[in-house]
Motif scaffolding. Structure first.
Motif, PDB file in Angstrom:
ATOM      1  N   THR A   1      26.799 -20.892 -13.199  1.00  0.00           N
ATOM      2  CA  THR A   1      25.484 -20.392 -13.587  1.00  0.00           C
ATOM      3  C   THR A   1      24.563 -20.271 -12.372  1.00  0.00           C
ATOM      4  OG1 THR A   1      25.697 -21.424 -15.752  1.00  0.00           O
ATOM      5  CG2 THR A   1      23.490 -20.783 -15.065  1.00  0.00           C
ATOM      6  N   LEU A   2      23.851 -19.162 -12.297  1.00  0.00           N
ATOM      7  CA  LEU A   2      22.909 -18.958 -11.207  1.00  0.00           C
ATOM      8  C   LEU A   2      21.602 -19.663 -11.513  1.00  0.00           C
ATOM      9  CD1 LEU A   2      23.369 -15.142 -10.454  1.00  0.00           C
ATOM     10  CD2 LEU A   2      24.616 -17.093  -9.489  1.00  0.00           C
ATOM     11  N   GLY A   3      21.019 -20.263 -10.479  1.00  0.00           N
ATOM     12  CA  GLY A   3      19.698 -20.874 -10.600  1.00  0.00           C
ATOM     13  C   GLY A   3      18.670 -20.035  -9.860  1.00  0.00           C
ATOM     14  N   ASP A   4      17.420 -20.134 -10.273  1.00  0.00           N
ATOM     15  CA  ASP A   4      16.364 -19.343  -9.643  1.00  0.00           C
ATOM     16  C   ASP A   4      15.415 -20.191  -8.812  1.00  0.00           C
ATOM     17  OD1 ASP A   4      15.067 -20.693 -11.650  1.00  0.00           O
ATOM     18  OD2 ASP A   4      14.214 -18.915 -12.602  1.00  0.00           O
ATOM     19  N   GLY A   5      15.860 -21.396  -8.430  1.00  0.00           N
ATOM     20  CA  GLY A   5      14.981 -22.311  -7.715  1.00  0.00           C
ATOM     21  C   GLY A   5      14.504 -21.803  -6.373  1.00  0.00           C
ATOM     22  N   VAL A   6      15.382 -21.125  -5.632  1.00  0.00           N
ATOM     23  CA  VAL A   6      14.977 -20.615  -4.317  1.00  0.00           C
ATOM     24  C   VAL A   6      13.865 -19.588  -4.477  1.00  0.00           C
ATOM     25  CG1 VAL A   6      15.720 -19.309  -2.289  1.00  0.00           C
ATOM     26  CG2 VAL A   6      17.216 -21.071  -3.236  1.00  0.00           C
ATOM     27  N   GLU A   7      14.040 -18.676  -5.418  1.00  0.00           N
ATOM     28  CA  GLU A   7      13.022 -17.643  -5.620  1.00  0.00           C
ATOM     29  C   GLU A   7      11.735 -18.245  -6.168  1.00  0.00           C
ATOM     30  OE1 GLU A   7      12.837 -12.984  -6.791  1.00  0.00           O
ATOM     31  OE2 GLU A   7      14.601 -14.166  -7.349  1.00  0.00           O
ATOM     32  N   GLN A   8      11.842 -19.218  -7.064  1.00  0.00           N
ATOM     33  CA  GLN A   8      10.639 -19.858  -7.591  1.00  0.00           C
ATOM     34  C   GLN A   8       9.839 -20.536  -6.486  1.00  0.00           C
ATOM     35  OE1 GLN A   8      11.060 -22.526 -10.880  1.00  0.00           O
ATOM     36  NE2 GLN A   8      12.370 -21.144 -12.039  1.00  0.00           N
ATOM     37  N   ALA A   9      10.545 -21.236  -5.617  1.00  0.00           N
ATOM     38  CA  ALA A   9       9.862 -22.020  -4.587  1.00  0.00           C
ATOM     39  C   ALA A   9       9.392 -21.183  -3.405  1.00  0.00           C
ATOM     40  CB  ALA A   9      10.790 -23.123  -4.078  1.00  0.00           C
ATOM     41  N   LEU A  10      10.170 -20.154  -3.038  1.00  0.00           N
ATOM     42  CA  LEU A  10       9.899 -19.424  -1.802  1.00  0.00           C
ATOM     43  C   LEU A  10       9.449 -17.986  -2.018  1.00  0.00           C
ATOM     44  CD1 LEU A  10      12.985 -20.622   0.281  1.00  0.00           C
ATOM     45  CD2 LEU A  10      10.705 -21.645   0.179  1.00  0.00           C
ATOM     46  N   GLY A  11       9.610 -17.476  -3.246  1.00  0.00           N
ATOM     47  CA  GLY A  11       9.204 -16.098  -3.499  1.00  0.00           C
ATOM     48  C   GLY A  11      10.125 -15.062  -2.900  1.00  0.00           C
ATOM     49  N   ARG A  12      11.365 -15.441  -2.631  1.00  0.00           N
ATOM     50  CA  ARG A  12      12.369 -14.511  -2.091  1.00  0.00           C
ATOM     51  C   ARG A  12      13.730 -14.871  -2.646  1.00  0.00           C
ATOM     52  NH1 ARG A  12      15.699 -17.230   1.140  1.00  0.00           N
ATOM     53  NH2 ARG A  12      14.949 -18.869   2.558  1.00  0.00           N
ATOM     54  N   PRO A  13      14.686 -13.947  -2.600  1.00  0.00           N
ATOM     55  CA  PRO A  13      16.028 -14.271  -3.083  1.00  0.00           C
ATOM     56  C   PRO A  13      16.728 -15.245  -2.138  1.00  0.00           C
ATOM     57  CG  PRO A  13      15.726 -11.885  -2.814  1.00  0.00           C
ATOM     58  CD  PRO A  13      14.570 -12.560  -2.163  1.00  0.00           C
ATOM     59  N   PRO A  14      17.739 -15.971  -2.627  1.00  0.00           N
ATOM     60  CA  PRO A  14      18.514 -16.846  -1.752  1.00  0.00           C
ATOM     61  C   PRO A  14      19.398 -16.044  -0.801  1.00  0.00           C
ATOM     62  CG  PRO A  14      19.450 -16.822  -3.958  1.00  0.00           C
ATOM     63  CD  PRO A  14      18.172 -16.052  -4.034  1.00  0.00           C
ATOM     64  N   ARG A  15      19.778 -16.685   0.273  1.00  0.00           N
ATOM     65  CA  ARG A  15      20.686 -16.067   1.241  1.00  0.00           C
ATOM     66  C   ARG A  15      22.061 -15.881   0.606  1.00  0.00           C
ATOM     67  NH1 ARG A  15      19.964 -16.911   6.827  1.00  0.00           N
ATOM     68  NH2 ARG A  15      22.003 -17.900   6.983  1.00  0.00           N
ATOM     69  N   THR A  16      22.735 -14.823   1.000  1.00  0.00           N
ATOM     70  CA  THR A  16      24.055 -14.543   0.442  1.00  0.00           C
ATOM     71  C   THR A  16      25.128 -15.330   1.175  1.00  0.00           C
ATOM     72  OG1 THR A  16      24.541 -12.687   1.931  1.00  0.00           O
ATOM     73  CG2 THR A  16      23.305 -12.201  -0.105  1.00  0.00           C
ATOM     74  N   PHE A  17      26.263 -15.509   0.509  1.00  0.00           N
ATOM     75  CA  PHE A  17      27.389 -16.175   1.158  1.00  0.00           C
ATOM     76  C   PHE A  17      27.890 -15.332   2.329  1.00  0.00           C
ATOM     77  CE2 PHE A  17      31.847 -17.513   1.601  1.00  0.00           C
ATOM     78  CZ  PHE A  17      31.685 -18.878   1.678  1.00  0.00           C
ATOM     79  N   GLU A  18      27.839 -14.016   2.188  1.00  0.00           N
ATOM     80  CA  GLU A  18      28.270 -13.133   3.273  1.00  0.00           C
ATOM     81  C   GLU A  18      27.415 -13.328   4.521  1.00  0.00           C
ATOM     82  OE1 GLU A  18      29.655 -11.243  -0.543  1.00  0.00           O
ATOM     83  OE2 GLU A  18      27.878 -12.338   0.138  1.00  0.00           O
ATOM     84  N   THR A  19      26.103 -13.523   4.326  1.00  0.00           N
ATOM     85  CA  THR A  19      25.231 -13.771   5.476  1.00  0.00           C
ATOM     86  C   THR A  19      25.591 -15.084   6.153  1.00  0.00           C
ATOM     87  OG1 THR A  19      23.405 -12.519   4.516  1.00  0.00           O
ATOM     88  CG2 THR A  19      22.841 -14.154   6.182  1.00  0.00           C
ATOM     89  N   PHE A  20      25.821 -16.110   5.342  1.00  0.00           N
ATOM     90  CA  PHE A  20      26.254 -17.391   5.902  1.00  0.00           C
ATOM     91  C   PHE A  20      27.525 -17.216   6.725  1.00  0.00           C
ATOM     92  CE2 PHE A  20      29.659 -20.483   4.997  1.00  0.00           C
ATOM     93  CZ  PHE A  20      29.277 -21.497   5.859  1.00  0.00           C
ATOM     94  N   VAL A  21      28.508 -16.506   6.189  1.00  0.00           N
ATOM     95  CA  VAL A  21      29.789 -16.339   6.878  1.00  0.00           C
ATOM     96  C   VAL A  21      29.610 -15.584   8.190  1.00  0.00           C
ATOM     97  CG1 VAL A  21      32.035 -15.189   6.761  1.00  0.00           C
ATOM     98  CG2 VAL A  21      31.206 -16.493   4.802  1.00  0.00           C
ATOM     99  N   SER A  22      28.880 -14.476   8.163  1.00  0.00           N
ATOM    100  CA  SER A  22      28.735 -13.673   9.380  1.00  0.00           C
ATOM    101  C   SER A  22      27.996 -14.439  10.467  1.00  0.00           C
ATOM    102  CB  SER A  22      28.008 -12.355   9.066  1.00  0.00           C
ATOM    103  OG  SER A  22      26.698 -12.596   8.601  1.00  0.00           O
TER     104      SER A  22
END
Length: 276
Positions: free
Chosen positions: A246-267
Motif C-alpha cells: 500500500t502506498l502512503g502519502d506521508g511524504v507529500e503531506q509533510a513536504l508538499g511534493r511527491p516522494p523520490r522514485t526508486f529509479e532516482t535512488f538507483v541512478s
C-alpha cells in the motif's frame, strides 16, 4: 532555537537528518553508541542526562531490532528522561503497524504520544538504502539477492525523504500529533529492484526466492538471535504474501511534493559508486 538532538546520528536516517540540520545552520548534537558527538547507550540510563542538556527537540530511533523485541522499554524510558530535561518536541522513527499491540515499537509510539511534548511519528516502509548501505548490499555485490519475498512488491522509501520529513517535523510548526506513512511513489518487486540496479551498474544481479526456514537458519548462522531472525523473516514473507504494498502519502503531506522514485535512488547511488 536551542540544540536538536539526533539519536542514531551515524545511522542511515540519523546521519541524513543531522546533515540537513547542519546545512540549515541549526545547532545539532548527534548521539550514538559509536561515533557521533557524544556516546549514548540506550542500555545505560546513567549517561542520558548530558545528551539532553540544552535540547528542545529530539529525533528518536531504536537502532536495534533485537533490542526492540527484547527490551521494548528502552525508548519509553528515554522519552521520560527527555521531557523531564526540557525537550518539547519529539520525532520518532517507527515502522508500519507499530500502532498495533504486540508490535516491537508499539510501546515507543505510546510513550511519545503520551509524553506531553509535541510529537510526530514516522512510519516508513522498507528503506531503498537497504540495497546500498544495509543488509541486502552483500547480495547485490555477490550477484544474488536471496530473500523469502517471492514476487511481492513494496514501495521502497528513500532515506533522504525520511530525513527531509524528520527535519520538517523537528523545525516547523504544523506536524504535531501527525503520523506519517512514508513510502515511495510505487510498489516494486525485489526482482524488479535487482534488475534496475543491474542495468545501472552493468552487473548481473538476480533475485531468488528462498524458503522461510532456510532464511531463518541463514540469519542465525550469521549471528542473529532466533527471535530476531524469525521476526525479520516474517516481515519479508509478508511482502511475498502481498502485504506492505500500500502506498502512503506521508511524504507529500509533510513536504508538499511527491516522494523520490526508486529509479532516482538507483541512478544516484550507482553514479556515486556505492556498488563498485
Amino acid at each position: 532555537m536551542k540544540t536538536i538532538l539526533v539519536l542514531g546520528g551515524t545511522g542511515k536516517t540519523g546521519s541524513r537528518v543531522a546533515r540537513r540540520l547542519k546545512a540549515a545552520g541549526l545547532p545539532v548534537r548527534t548521539a550514538s553508541r559509536a561515533g557521533g558527538d557524544l556516546h549514548l547507550d540506550l542500555d545505560d540510563p546513567t549517561g542520558w542526562t548530558p545528551a539532553f542538556d540544552g535540547v528542545t527537540a529530539a529525533y528518536l530511533v531504536e537502532p536495534s531490532l533485537s533490542a526492540s523485541t527484547d527490551h521494548p522499554s528502552r525508548i519509553p524510558r528515554l522519552v521520560t528522561e527527555a521531557v523531564a530535561a526540557g525537550v518539547r518536541r519529539l520525532v520518532l522513527l517507527s515502522a508500519p503497524r507499530a500502532g498495533e499491540d504486540g508490535h516491537p515499537l508499539h510501546a515507543a509510539e505510546q510513550a511519545v504520544r503520551g509524553s506531553g511534548a509535541d510529537w510526530t511519528v514516522l512510519r516508513p516502509q522498507w528503506f531503498a538504502q537497504n540495497f546500498s548501505e544495509g543488509p541486502w548490499r552483500p547480495g547485490i555485490l555477490a550477484g544474488t539477492l536471496a530473500l523469502p519475498t517471492g514476487d511481492g512488491r513494496t514501495p521502497f522509501v528513500d532515506a533522504e525523504d525520511i530525513a527531509a520529513v524528520a527535519v520538517a517535523a523537528l523545525t516547523e510548526d504544523g506536524h504535531s500529533g501527525r503520523v506519517y506513512d512514508l513510502t515511495g511513489p510505487r510498489a516494486v518487486s525485489f526482482g524488479e529492484a535487482a534488475g534496475l540496479i543491474a542495468r545501472a551498474t552493468g552487473r548481473t544481479i538476480r533475485h531468488i526466492d528462498v524458503g522461510p526456514e532456510a532464511f531463518v537458519e541463514r540469519q542465525v548462522a550469521a549471528g542473529a538471535s532466533p527471535d530476531v531472525a524469525r521476526l525479520l523473516t516474517e516481515l519479508l514473507v509478508a511482502v511475498g504474501n502481498g502485504e506492505g504494498a500500500t502506498l502512503g502519502d506521508g511524504v507529500e503531506q509533510a513536504l508538499g511534493r511527491p516522494p523520490r522514485t526508486f529509479e532516482t535512488f538507483v541512478s544516484e547511488t550507482a553514479a556515486a559508486g556505492s556498488w563498485s
